[in-house]
Design a protein around this motif. Structure first.
Motif, mmCIF file in Angstrom:
data_model
loop_
_atom_site.group_PDB
_atom_site.id
_atom_site.type_symbol
_atom_site.label_atom_id
_atom_site.label_comp_id
_atom_site.label_asym_id
_atom_site.label_seq_id
_atom_site.Cartn_x
_atom_site.Cartn_y
_atom_site.Cartn_z
ATOM 1 N N ASP A 249 -8.435 -3.419 50.809
ATOM 2 C CA ASP A 249 -8.050 -4.822 50.821
ATOM 3 C C ASP A 249 -6.599 -4.992 51.255
ATOM 4 O O ASP A 249 -6.252 -5.938 51.972
ATOM 5 N N ALA A 250 -5.734 -4.045 50.850
ATOM 6 C CA ALA A 250 -4.301 -4.156 51.145
ATOM 7 C C ALA A 250 -3.957 -3.692 52.551
ATOM 8 O O ALA A 250 -3.122 -4.306 53.225
ATOM 9 N N PHE A 251 -4.567 -2.597 53.007
ATOM 10 C CA PHE A 251 -4.159 -1.972 54.267
ATOM 11 C C PHE A 251 -5.197 -2.093 55.380
ATOM 12 O O PHE A 251 -4.913 -1.745 56.531
ATOM 13 N N GLY A 252 -6.393 -2.559 55.037
ATOM 14 C CA GLY A 252 -7.469 -2.653 56.016
ATOM 15 C C GLY A 252 -8.346 -1.408 55.974
ATOM 16 O O GLY A 252 -7.873 -0.298 55.699
ATOM 17 N N ALA A 253 -9.624 -1.593 56.266
ATOM 18 C CA ALA A 253 -10.581 -0.486 56.182
ATOM 19 C C ALA A 253 -10.251 0.638 57.151
ATOM 20 O O ALA A 253 -10.545 1.809 56.887
ATOM 21 N N LYS A 254 -9.627 0.313 58.293
ATOM 22 C CA LYS A 254 -9.294 1.352 59.272
ATOM 23 C C LYS A 254 -8.103 2.200 58.826
ATOM 24 O O LYS A 254 -7.890 3.300 59.360
ATOM 25 N N ASN A 255 -7.321 1.680 57.904
ATOM 26 C CA ASN A 255 -6.111 2.377 57.477
ATOM 27 C C ASN A 255 -6.208 2.962 56.069
ATOM 28 O O ASN A 255 -5.288 3.673 55.637
ATOM 29 N N ALA A 256 -7.269 2.669 55.359
ATOM 30 C CA ALA A 256 -7.511 3.243 54.031
ATOM 31 C C ALA A 256 -8.808 4.031 54.125
ATOM 32 O O ALA A 256 -9.896 3.458 54.084
ATOM 33 N N VAL B 257 -13.369 -5.524 45.338
ATOM 34 C CA VAL B 257 -11.986 -5.261 44.943
ATOM 35 C C VAL B 257 -11.803 -5.729 43.502
ATOM 36 O O VAL B 257 -12.222 -6.844 43.158
ATOM 37 N N PRO B 258 -11.221 -4.916 42.611
ATOM 38 C CA PRO B 258 -10.945 -5.397 41.260
ATOM 39 C C PRO B 258 -10.153 -6.694 41.300
ATOM 40 O O PRO B 258 -9.114 -6.790 41.943
ATOM 41 N N ALA B 259 -10.679 -7.713 40.615
ATOM 42 C CA ALA B 259 -10.072 -9.036 40.693
ATOM 43 C C ALA B 259 -8.634 -9.033 40.214
ATOM 44 O O ALA B 259 -7.818 -9.857 40.628
ATOM 45 N N SER B 260 -8.290 -8.087 39.332
ATOM 46 C CA SER B 260 -6.940 -8.049 38.775
ATOM 47 C C SER B 260 -5.890 -7.662 39.800
ATOM 48 O O SER B 260 -4.736 -8.052 39.691
ATOM 49 N N ALA B 261 -6.258 -6.874 40.795
ATOM 50 C CA ALA B 261 -5.274 -6.344 41.739
ATOM 51 C C ALA B 261 -5.218 -7.114 43.051
ATOM 52 O O ALA B 261 -4.164 -7.213 43.665
ATOM 53 N N ALA B 262 -6.353 -7.663 43.498
ATOM 54 C CA ALA B 262 -6.412 -8.277 44.821
ATOM 55 C C ALA B 262 -5.363 -9.354 45.063
ATOM 56 O O ALA B 262 -4.722 -9.372 46.118
ATOM 57 N N PRO B 263 -5.116 -10.276 44.122
ATOM 58 C CA PRO B 263 -4.140 -11.337 44.409
ATOM 59 C C PRO B 263 -2.700 -10.838 44.499
ATOM 60 O O PRO B 263 -1.816 -11.580 44.932
ATOM 61 N N LEU B 264 -2.450 -9.600 44.094
ATOM 62 C CA LEU B 264 -1.086 -9.097 44.048
ATOM 63 C C LEU B 264 -0.655 -8.394 45.332
ATOM 64 O O LEU B 264 0.504 -7.978 45.439
ATOM 65 N N LYS C 157 7.662 2.386 52.543
ATOM 66 C CA LYS C 157 7.051 1.105 52.152
ATOM 67 C C LYS C 157 5.552 1.267 51.881
ATOM 68 O O LYS C 157 5.026 0.741 50.893
ATOM 69 N N THR C 158 4.855 1.973 52.765
ATOM 70 C CA THR C 158 3.422 2.177 52.557
ATOM 71 C C THR C 158 3.165 2.917 51.257
ATOM 72 O O THR C 158 2.293 2.538 50.457
ATOM 73 N N ALA D 288 3.861 -6.390 48.438
ATOM 74 C CA ALA D 288 4.483 -6.138 49.737
ATOM 75 C C ALA D 288 5.839 -6.821 49.832
ATOM 76 O O ALA D 288 6.819 -6.243 50.336
ATOM 77 N N GLY D 289 5.932 -8.046 49.326
ATOM 78 C CA GLY D 289 7.197 -8.763 49.359
ATOM 79 C C GLY D 289 8.265 -8.095 48.506
ATOM 80 O O GLY D 289 9.438 -8.008 48.906
ATOM 81 N N LYS D 290 7.870 -7.613 47.333
ATOM 82 C CA LYS D 290 8.826 -6.919 46.464
ATOM 83 C C LYS D 290 9.360 -5.661 47.148
ATOM 84 O O LYS D 290 10.567 -5.386 47.127
ATOM 85 N N VAL D 291 8.460 -4.878 47.735
ATOM 86 C CA VAL D 291 8.870 -3.629 48.374
ATOM 87 C C VAL D 291 9.766 -3.909 49.582
ATOM 88 O O VAL D 291 10.789 -3.245 49.781
ATOM 89 N N ASP D 292 9.407 -4.914 50.382
ATOM 90 C CA ASP D 292 10.245 -5.274 51.531
ATOM 91 C C ASP D 292 11.655 -5.657 51.077
ATOM 92 O O ASP D 292 12.653 -5.246 51.683
#
Length: 419
Positions: free
Chosen positions: A332-339, A3-10, A402-403, A15-19
């Motif tokens: 990384d965000a949605f899980g391998a089964k969902n992406a 996972v690109p290190a720049s995006a993974a921690p976000l 949201k997704t 998700a919190g912002k969108v919620d």
């Protein structure tokens, strides 16, 4: 796949912002759903999106390509990323029975209009991604170029925007993204490298005969028989001339000729669509349609037909490197089964117009139905899902939007984030 290190921690932050902003998105979505406008009539729709984007701090230019808009946000040195949404609905009546269902009509009042392709979901997610990225400005550098395009349904709005100077009046982007709702389970994101949509061409053929009495066909040249022969024989171009491993379809959707049962008409009009993925198959099908039309007329010793083959949208071809990078973020965000990787759709889209300007691009899909409903439809004898363009197409708003908003925000951050 890293996972690109720049995006993974976000992931959690996005998700919190969108919620947190969802009540706003829900209101915008239901308003857009209830007030759809068809191609090149999207005045109210564009105005609403322009107003929301100005509130977020974007510089907005309206009426690009007739009712489209371009919203720019600069945030230091870095790449320019284009994010596209579509504005238009379809000229058909909605039958979902939803409390916010459309009862709108076209400007001339001739037909109902509805967002039965999901462009209202796309617009809400587009706004959600824009707001998320604004709220995370400290985490990225570059320029956002959010465009709202008219007339996707007629496969003409993207070209109209380019012809109106899209990449001359505004920055030419380094990367482009777009998404489309699809009858998948919500929470699912689908994508593929390479072709993800089809080439689209229309056929319009007038078969010319000689009118006469139905009881004396030998005194006439029957264009209905010629058209019938063409409709059957043209399928051999697909089944016997095209590589069976390659996708290609010729569908006849309309035939008009004659007025009563005992008169042979002078002419018959045939209309249809031609779909393919590769340029080679596209050429073969177009050539085959023209050849079979002429041969069908020649077999009846009839005048040559008038054959019009009308170019439509080109296939969207996703950039493989961009897909690989974004796939890791989505998994990384949605899980391998969902992406997941998924086959190309056979429908057409004009997002390819931007990609074909030499811009690495990615077009992906997001789900709209409850997982158990999708599972039921996949079982033998299960209730089929309402597909895009069905009058019953009814995405479940909150998880679908949201997704889509999360996925688009993360895709952009994968290019722009600098941590």
């Amino acid at each position: 796949m890293a996972v690109p290190a720049s995006a993974a921690p976000l992931n959690t932050e996005v998700a919190g912002k969108v919620d947190g902003m969802y009540p706003w998105l829900d209101g915008v979505y239901k308003d857009l759903h209830a007030h759809p406008e068809i191609a090149f009539q999207e005045v109210r729709t564009a105005g609403k999106l322009a107003g929301e984007m100005r509130k977020l701090g974007f510089e907005v230019t309206e009426k690009v390509g007739r009712t489209g808009l371009v919203a720019i946000l600069r945030n230091g040195a870095g790449p320019t990323v284009l994010v596209r949404t579509e504005l238009d609905g379809l000229p058909m009546e909605e039958k979902t029975g939803l409390p916010y269902a459309s009862r709108n009509r076209t400007q001339d009042g001739a037909t109902f209009t509805t967002h039965s392709c999901g462009h209202d979901v796309h617009m809400a997610a587009w706004l959600g991604a824009a707001r998320t990225l604004v709220e995370l400005k400290a985490q990225w550098k570059g320029t956002l170029m959010f465009i709202a395009q008219p007339a996707e349904e007629t496969v003409s709005g993207a070209r109209a925007m380019l012809d109106d100077g899209l990449f001359k009046r505004f920055p030419k982007p380094d990367v482009a993204f777009a998404l489309h709702s699809w009858p998948l389970a919500y929470g699912t994101v689908g994508f593929e490298a390479g072709p993800v949509s089809s080439n689209s061409d229309a056929l319009e053929i007038r078969f010319n005969g000689r009118g006469g009495h139905g009881s004396a066909p030998d005194k006439a040249i029957d264009p209905i028989a010629i058209a019938a022969r063409f409709i059957v024989d043209v399928q051999t171009v697909v089944s016997r001339e095209k590589d069976p491993k390659e996708f290609g379809v010729v569908t006849i959707g309309a035939i008009q000729g004659g007025t009563v049962g005992n008169i042979i008409p002078d002419t018959v009009q045939v209309r249809g669509t031609i779909r393919s993925y590769s340029p080679e198959v596209r050429t073969k099908l177009l050539d085959g349609v023209r050849r079979v039309a002429n041969a069908s007329a020649a077999m009846a010793d009839a005048p040559a037909p008038d054959v019009r083959l009308i170019p439509g949208g080109a296939a969207i071809v996703n950039d493989a490197a961009l897909v690989r990078r974004t796939e890791a973020i989505f998994q990384d965000a949605f899980g391998a089964k969902n992406a997941v990787r998924m086959p190309a759709m056979t429908a057409s889209e004009d997002f390819s117009v931007y990609a074909n300007e030499g811009i690495p691009s990615m077009f992906f899909f997001t789900g709209v139905y409850a997982p158990e409903v999708v599972a039921e439809a996949q079982r033998a004898g299960g209730k089929p899902l309402a597909f895009n363009h069905s009058p019953y197409y009814a995405p479940v708003p909150e998880p679908s939007i949201k997704t889509a908003a999360r996925a688009m925000s993360l895709a952009v951050l994968g290019v722009l984030a600098r941590l």
